[in-house]
Write a protein that holds these residues in place. Structure first.
Motif, PDB file in Angstrom:
ATOM      1  N   VAL A 180       0.841  -1.204   0.000  1.00  0.00           N
ATOM      2  CA  VAL A 180       0.000   0.000   0.000  1.00  0.00           C
ATOM      3  C   VAL A 180       0.872   1.249   0.000  1.00  0.00           C
ATOM      4  O   VAL A 180       0.661   2.187  -0.776  1.00  0.00           O
ATOM      5  CB  VAL A 180      -0.941  -0.003   1.221  1.00  0.00           C
ATOM      6  CG1 VAL A 180      -1.770   1.280   1.251  1.00  0.00           C
ATOM      7  CG2 VAL A 180      -1.848  -1.216   1.200  1.00  0.00           C
ATOM      8  N   LEU A 181       1.885   1.252   0.864  1.00  0.00           N
ATOM      9  CA  LEU A 181       2.756   2.421   0.988  1.00  0.00           C
ATOM     10  C   LEU A 181       3.512   2.688  -0.308  1.00  0.00           C
ATOM     11  O   LEU A 181       3.600   3.841  -0.761  1.00  0.00           O
ATOM     12  CB  LEU A 181       3.744   2.197   2.139  1.00  0.00           C
ATOM     13  CG  LEU A 181       4.681   3.356   2.462  1.00  0.00           C
ATOM     14  CD1 LEU A 181       3.883   4.560   2.946  1.00  0.00           C
ATOM     15  CD2 LEU A 181       5.703   2.935   3.516  1.00  0.00           C
ATOM     16  N   ALA A 182       4.046   1.633  -0.927  1.00  0.00           N
ATOM     17  CA  ALA A 182       4.846   1.815  -2.141  1.00  0.00           C
ATOM     18  C   ALA A 182       3.994   2.312  -3.301  1.00  0.00           C
ATOM     19  O   ALA A 182       4.378   3.268  -4.009  1.00  0.00           O
ATOM     20  CB  ALA A 182       5.533   0.505  -2.505  1.00  0.00           C
ATOM     21  N   MET A 183       2.845   1.696  -3.515  1.00  0.00           N
ATOM     22  CA  MET A 183       2.003   2.063  -4.651  1.00  0.00           C
ATOM     23  C   MET A 183       1.427   3.473  -4.504  1.00  0.00           C
ATOM     24  O   MET A 183       1.468   4.277  -5.445  1.00  0.00           O
ATOM     25  CB  MET A 183       0.867   1.051  -4.814  1.00  0.00           C
ATOM     26  CG  MET A 183       1.325  -0.320  -5.264  1.00  0.00           C
ATOM     27  SD  MET A 183       2.035  -0.262  -6.928  1.00  0.00           S
ATOM     28  CE  MET A 183       2.541  -1.978  -7.102  1.00  0.00           C
ATOM     29  N   VAL A 184       0.904   3.767  -3.331  1.00  0.00           N
ATOM     30  CA  VAL A 184       0.274   5.071  -3.119  1.00  0.00           C
ATOM     31  C   VAL A 184       1.312   6.182  -3.104  1.00  0.00           C
ATOM     32  O   VAL A 184       1.142   7.232  -3.744  1.00  0.00           O
ATOM     33  CB  VAL A 184      -0.541   5.053  -1.809  1.00  0.00           C
ATOM     34  CG1 VAL A 184      -1.103   6.445  -1.509  1.00  0.00           C
ATOM     35  CG2 VAL A 184      -1.677   4.035  -1.899  1.00  0.00           C
ATOM     36  N   THR A 185       2.409   5.969  -2.391  1.00  0.00           N
ATOM     37  CA  THR A 185       3.459   6.990  -2.330  1.00  0.00           C
ATOM     38  C   THR A 185       4.093   7.213  -3.693  1.00  0.00           C
ATOM     39  O   THR A 185       4.381   8.352  -4.083  1.00  0.00           O
ATOM     40  CB  THR A 185       4.537   6.576  -1.315  1.00  0.00           C
ATOM     41  OG1 THR A 185       3.936   6.354  -0.041  1.00  0.00           O
ATOM     42  CG2 THR A 185       5.598   7.665  -1.179  1.00  0.00           C
ATOM     43  N   PHE A 190       4.888  10.797  -8.376  1.00  0.00           N
ATOM     44  CA  PHE A 190       4.876  11.069  -9.817  1.00  0.00           C
ATOM     45  C   PHE A 190       3.893  12.170 -10.157  1.00  0.00           C
ATOM     46  O   PHE A 190       4.171  13.006 -11.027  1.00  0.00           O
ATOM     47  CB  PHE A 190       4.541   9.790 -10.581  1.00  0.00           C
ATOM     48  CG  PHE A 190       5.750   8.979 -10.963  1.00  0.00           C
ATOM     49  CD1 PHE A 190       6.199   8.963 -12.275  1.00  0.00           C
ATOM     50  CD2 PHE A 190       6.436   8.252 -10.005  1.00  0.00           C
ATOM     51  CE1 PHE A 190       7.315   8.219 -12.630  1.00  0.00           C
ATOM     52  CE2 PHE A 190       7.545   7.497 -10.347  1.00  0.00           C
ATOM     53  CZ  PHE A 190       8.000   7.474 -11.654  1.00  0.00           C
ATOM     54  N   PHE A 191       2.721  12.177  -9.513  1.00  0.00           N
ATOM     55  CA  PHE A 191       1.763  13.251  -9.756  1.00  0.00           C
ATOM     56  C   PHE A 191       2.339  14.607  -9.341  1.00  0.00           C
ATOM     57  O   PHE A 191       2.036  15.633  -9.951  1.00  0.00           O
ATOM     58  CB  PHE A 191       0.473  12.992  -8.986  1.00  0.00           C
ATOM     59  CG  PHE A 191      -0.483  12.088  -9.711  1.00  0.00           C
ATOM     60  CD1 PHE A 191      -0.687  12.217 -11.076  1.00  0.00           C
ATOM     61  CD2 PHE A 191      -1.195  11.113  -9.034  1.00  0.00           C
ATOM     62  CE1 PHE A 191      -1.568  11.388 -11.752  1.00  0.00           C
ATOM     63  CE2 PHE A 191      -2.070  10.272  -9.692  1.00  0.00           C
ATOM     64  CZ  PHE A 191      -2.261  10.409 -11.055  1.00  0.00           C
ATOM     65  N   ALA A 198       2.853   9.657 -14.912  1.00  0.00           N
ATOM     66  CA  ALA A 198       2.348   9.099 -13.651  1.00  0.00           C
ATOM     67  C   ALA A 198       2.106   7.597 -13.740  1.00  0.00           C
ATOM     68  O   ALA A 198       2.302   6.868 -12.753  1.00  0.00           O
ATOM     69  CB  ALA A 198       1.055   9.812 -13.253  1.00  0.00           C
ATOM     70  N   TRP A 199       1.703   7.086 -14.900  1.00  0.00           N
ATOM     71  CA  TRP A 199       1.400   5.657 -15.014  1.00  0.00           C
ATOM     72  C   TRP A 199       2.640   4.786 -14.865  1.00  0.00           C
ATOM     73  O   TRP A 199       2.528   3.595 -14.569  1.00  0.00           O
ATOM     74  CB  TRP A 199       0.711   5.375 -16.347  1.00  0.00           C
ATOM     75  CG  TRP A 199      -0.662   5.983 -16.437  1.00  0.00           C
ATOM     76  CD1 TRP A 199      -1.013   7.123 -17.082  1.00  0.00           C
ATOM     77  CD2 TRP A 199      -1.849   5.482 -15.823  1.00  0.00           C
ATOM     78  NE1 TRP A 199      -2.352   7.375 -16.918  1.00  0.00           N
ATOM     79  CE2 TRP A 199      -2.893   6.375 -16.150  1.00  0.00           C
ATOM     80  CE3 TRP A 199      -2.142   4.369 -15.034  1.00  0.00           C
ATOM     81  CZ2 TRP A 199      -4.202   6.195 -15.715  1.00  0.00           C
ATOM     82  CZ3 TRP A 199      -3.450   4.179 -14.605  1.00  0.00           C
ATOM     83  CH2 TRP A 199      -4.462   5.078 -14.939  1.00  0.00           C
ATOM     84  N   TRP A 200       3.814   5.364 -15.070  1.00  0.00           N
ATOM     85  CA  TRP A 200       5.045   4.598 -14.900  1.00  0.00           C
ATOM     86  C   TRP A 200       5.365   4.328 -13.437  1.00  0.00           C
ATOM     87  O   TRP A 200       6.250   3.519 -13.126  1.00  0.00           O
ATOM     88  CB  TRP A 200       6.214   5.323 -15.558  1.00  0.00           C
ATOM     89  CG  TRP A 200       6.174   5.234 -17.045  1.00  0.00           C
ATOM     90  CD1 TRP A 200       5.692   6.182 -17.912  1.00  0.00           C
ATOM     91  CD2 TRP A 200       6.604   4.142 -17.852  1.00  0.00           C
ATOM     92  NE1 TRP A 200       5.794   5.750 -19.210  1.00  0.00           N
ATOM     93  CE2 TRP A 200       6.357   4.492 -19.207  1.00  0.00           C
ATOM     94  CE3 TRP A 200       7.157   2.897 -17.577  1.00  0.00           C
ATOM     95  CZ2 TRP A 200       6.662   3.644 -20.268  1.00  0.00           C
ATOM     96  CZ3 TRP A 200       7.465   2.052 -18.639  1.00  0.00           C
ATOM     97  CH2 TRP A 200       7.224   2.421 -19.953  1.00  0.00           C
ATOM     98  N   ILE A 204       7.349   0.715 -11.633  1.00  0.00           N
ATOM     99  CA  ILE A 204       8.542   0.997 -10.834  1.00  0.00           C
ATOM    100  C   ILE A 204       8.324   0.575  -9.385  1.00  0.00           C
ATOM    101  O   ILE A 204       9.175  -0.100  -8.773  1.00  0.00           O
ATOM    102  CB  ILE A 204       8.898   2.497 -10.929  1.00  0.00           C
ATOM    103  CG1 ILE A 204       9.359   2.844 -12.354  1.00  0.00           C
ATOM    104  CG2 ILE A 204       9.981   2.860  -9.913  1.00  0.00           C
ATOM    105  CD1 ILE A 204       9.609   4.314 -12.575  1.00  0.00           C
ATOM    106  N   SER A 205       7.187   0.946  -8.815  1.00  0.00           N
ATOM    107  CA  SER A 205       6.893   0.569  -7.425  1.00  0.00           C
ATOM    108  C   SER A 205       6.772  -0.942  -7.279  1.00  0.00           C
ATOM    109  O   SER A 205       7.245  -1.531  -6.306  1.00  0.00           O
ATOM    110  CB  SER A 205       5.605   1.250  -6.967  1.00  0.00           C
ATOM    111  OG  SER A 205       5.712   2.656  -7.027  1.00  0.00           O
TER     112      SER A 205
END
Length: 253
Positions: A180-185, A190-191, A198-200, A204-205
């Motif tokens: 959760v932390l990696a994907m959301v952060t 990126f935003f 941002a989709w990249w 990467i995460s």
């Protein structure tokens, strides 16, 4: 005359221990599902905040792709939790390693096929989930970048069952939180700095999380295998019992 019978015994005071043991075994899987739902909810909020309606349509299709991938992962997890637990109970480290390896190969092959279809036919994939909405010009690049996360993400979710079988419950829940932390952060970062890419943040995460997870698994497996999982020797009479029963029809006296 045999004096063997099957009788029901009420566990009495031990029923509380049995219940607590069941909760202990089921809690990590429940926490994993809750964390995954929380991750999707937070990512949905970020996409809606920064990309608007068009971004939400893209994200909705991506979530459907994730659900397809999770269907494959759920089947593999069921095999690990059932067959793998039996192999661990029999102290068969080689058999468990072979099971996990083959399931990993199966996941990689199947999910890679899904990824290739998405990369080759992004517009047709979008049409599968929408009848009347025109596909935007940004969609092919967005979904192709997102599809690169499918394989590492599937492996990361699958390998949580590895911790469950080896009774590293706290570590499985820890990686659910780290996911959760990696994907959301990552998406928020990126935003904030490179919104056009941002989709990249998803692949990467996913790759970074999988790399950390594999390092922990290799360390745990080496330690666990050296101390607890030892192959059974065929010539060890204390651990191997061979029985032979001749079948025949006996006369009734």
């Amino acid at each position: 005359k045999l004096g063997v019978s099957y009788r029901w015994q009420w566990p009495k005071k031990s029923i509380g221990n049995v219940t607590l043991a069941g909760l202990k075994e089921g809690m990590p899987m429940m926490v994993n599902d809750l964390m995954y739902s929380l991750m999707l909810f937070l990512l949905n909020g970020l996409v809606g905040m920064y990309m608007g309606e068009q971004g939400l349509f893209h994200w909705a299709v991506c979530v459907q792709l994730l659900m397809i991938v999770l269907f494959v992962v759920d089947v593999a997890e069921g095999a690990v939790l059932s067959i793998g637990s039996m192999l661990i109970g029999e102290r068969d480290s080689k058999g468990f390693s072979m099971l996990v390896f083959r399931l990993v190969i199966t996941i990689v092959v199947v999910v890679s096929a899904v990824m290739l279809v998405v990369c080759c036919f992004p517009n047709k994939v979008a049409v599968l989930f929408s009848d009347d909405m025109a596909v935007s010009a940004q969609w092919p690049l967005a979904v192709r970048a997102f599809s690169l996360m499918l394989v590492p993400h599937a492996l990361s979710v699958f390998l949580r069952s590895f911790f469950q079988v080896l009774e590293r419950h706290w570590m499985g829940m820890l990686f659910s939180f780290l996911q959760v932390l990696a994907m959301v952060t990552g998406l928020w970062a990126f935003f904030s700095w490179v919104p056009s890419s941002a989709w990249w943040s998803f692949p990467i995460s996913a790759f970074l999380l999988l790399a950390v997870q594999v390092v922990f698994i290799c360390f745990i497996w080496r330690k666990h295998c050296s101390r607890r999982l030892l192959p059974v020797e065929e010539d060890d009479e204390c651990q191997v019992l061979e029985l032979s029963v001749e079948y025949g029809i006996r006369p009734v006296s």
